[in-house]
Design a protein around this motif. Structure first.
Motif, PDB file in Angstrom:
ATOM      1  N   ILE A 103       0.476  -1.596   0.278  1.00 25.84           N
ATOM      2  CA  ILE A 103       0.485   0.396  -0.180  1.00 25.84           C
ATOM      3  C   ILE A 103       1.117   1.287   0.076  1.00 25.84           C
ATOM      4  O   ILE A 103       1.614   1.200   0.550  1.00 25.84           O
ATOM      5  N   LEU A 144       0.124   5.655   0.459  1.00 27.64           N
ATOM      6  CA  LEU A 144      -0.705   6.353   0.299  1.00 27.64           C
ATOM      7  C   LEU A 144       0.241   7.876   0.207  1.00 27.64           C
ATOM      8  O   LEU A 144       0.705   7.623   1.023  1.00 27.64           O
ATOM      9  N   LYS A 196      -8.801   4.644   5.358  1.00 27.70           N
ATOM     10  CA  LYS A 196      -8.509   2.764   5.664  1.00 27.70           C
ATOM     11  C   LYS A 196      -9.562   2.397   4.395  1.00 27.70           C
ATOM     12  O   LYS A 196      -8.703   0.982   4.094  1.00 27.70           O
ATOM     13  N   LEU A 229      -7.555   1.959   0.982  1.00 25.50           N
ATOM     14  CA  LEU A 229      -6.880   1.392   0.222  1.00 25.50           C
ATOM     15  C   LEU A 229      -7.020  -0.313   0.690  1.00 25.50           C
ATOM     16  O   LEU A 229      -6.743  -1.032   0.226  1.00 25.50           O
ATOM     17  N   LYS A 261      -8.666  -1.306  -2.216  1.00 25.53           N
ATOM     18  CA  LYS A 261      -7.770  -0.809  -2.929  1.00 25.53           C
ATOM     19  C   LYS A 261      -6.308  -2.205  -3.442  1.00 25.53           C
ATOM     20  O   LYS A 261      -6.553  -2.186  -4.760  1.00 25.53           O
ATOM     21  N   ARG A 262      -5.998  -2.473  -2.276  1.00 23.81           N
ATOM     22  CA  ARG A 262      -4.920  -3.731  -2.294  1.00 23.81           C
ATOM     23  C   ARG A 262      -5.751  -4.913  -2.810  1.00 23.81           C
ATOM     24  O   ARG A 262      -5.355  -5.852  -2.858  1.00 23.81           O
TER      25      ARG A 262
END
Length: 215
Positions: free
Chosen positions: A5, A7, A199, A202, A205-206
């Protein structure tokens, strides 16, 4: 093995961007970089750390840079021209440090054009945090224990510096939604709500990247 990840957080002064980044990094067990970027860039470039701190997110072409070049002995990568203005050298050293950190993944980076430096990272999410001016004034005044008048002046000054730095060194415009994956209002969501939204984003997305790569 989980997909890494990344950001990056652009933020208005007093919007809580740093606190939001710290909390996300802590709760998702990610490395956190804010002013730590200055130390890493200084170590890898041999440019004095004091110069990074003095010119942090502050573009200029003033005589001070020229004078500083005569005061410090510096060693640069061969890709950086010796006659390049010092502010450009400092930016490039920081840019390279951010890219190196980005290759490792699992990190949160605050400011310093990190979204621009990692624009080609497929697993990166770039966000911008804003907040109502009154909320920012209150936050800065309370945090720094200064009057609201002083807080308002500081906010205007710091936002101008951040915008000038970003606009000067990138082909984008600071705070424009089109240059980020997401823009969030911490006045609307609160710090807790903003952390929660990011959160979730993310993790989604992961998960999506993992499905694509077959991990």
């Amino acid at each position: 093995m989980k997909t890494p990840i990344i950001l990056t957080i652009g933020r208005q002064f007093g919007s809580g961007g740093r606190e939001i980044g710290e909390r996300i990094a802590r709760e998702l067990d990610l490395a956190f970089y804010d002013k730590q970027l200055l130390e890493i860039a200084a170590e890898e470039s041999d440019i004095a750390k004091e110069l990074f701190e003095t010119h942090d997110e502050r573009p200029t072409s003033s005589l001070l840079y020229t004078l500083a070049m005569d005061l410090y002995a510096m060693r640069y990568p061969t890709s950086i021209q010796a006659d390049m203005p010092l502010n450009h050298k400092i930016f490039l050293a920081q840019f390279h440090a951010i890219q190196k950190i980005g290759k490792k993944g699992n990190c949160v980076l605050v400011g310093r054009c990190s979204d621009y430096a990692l624009a080609d990272q497929k697993n990166a999410v770039h966000v911008f945090i804003r907040a109502d001016l009154d909320d920012r004034v209150r936050r800065v005044a309370d945090t720094m224990e200064i009057s609201r008048g002083k807080a308002r002046e500081l906010i205007m000054k710091e936002d101008k510096k951040r915008a000038s730095y970003y606009n000067y060194f990138t082909s984008n415009k600071w705070g424009m939604a089109e240059h980020y994956h997401c823009c969030l209002d911490s006045s609307l969501l609160g710090i807790e709500g903003t952390v929660h939204v990011l959160k979730e984003m993310l993790e989604w997305k992961r998960s999506r990247q993992s499905r694509k790569s077959g991990i």
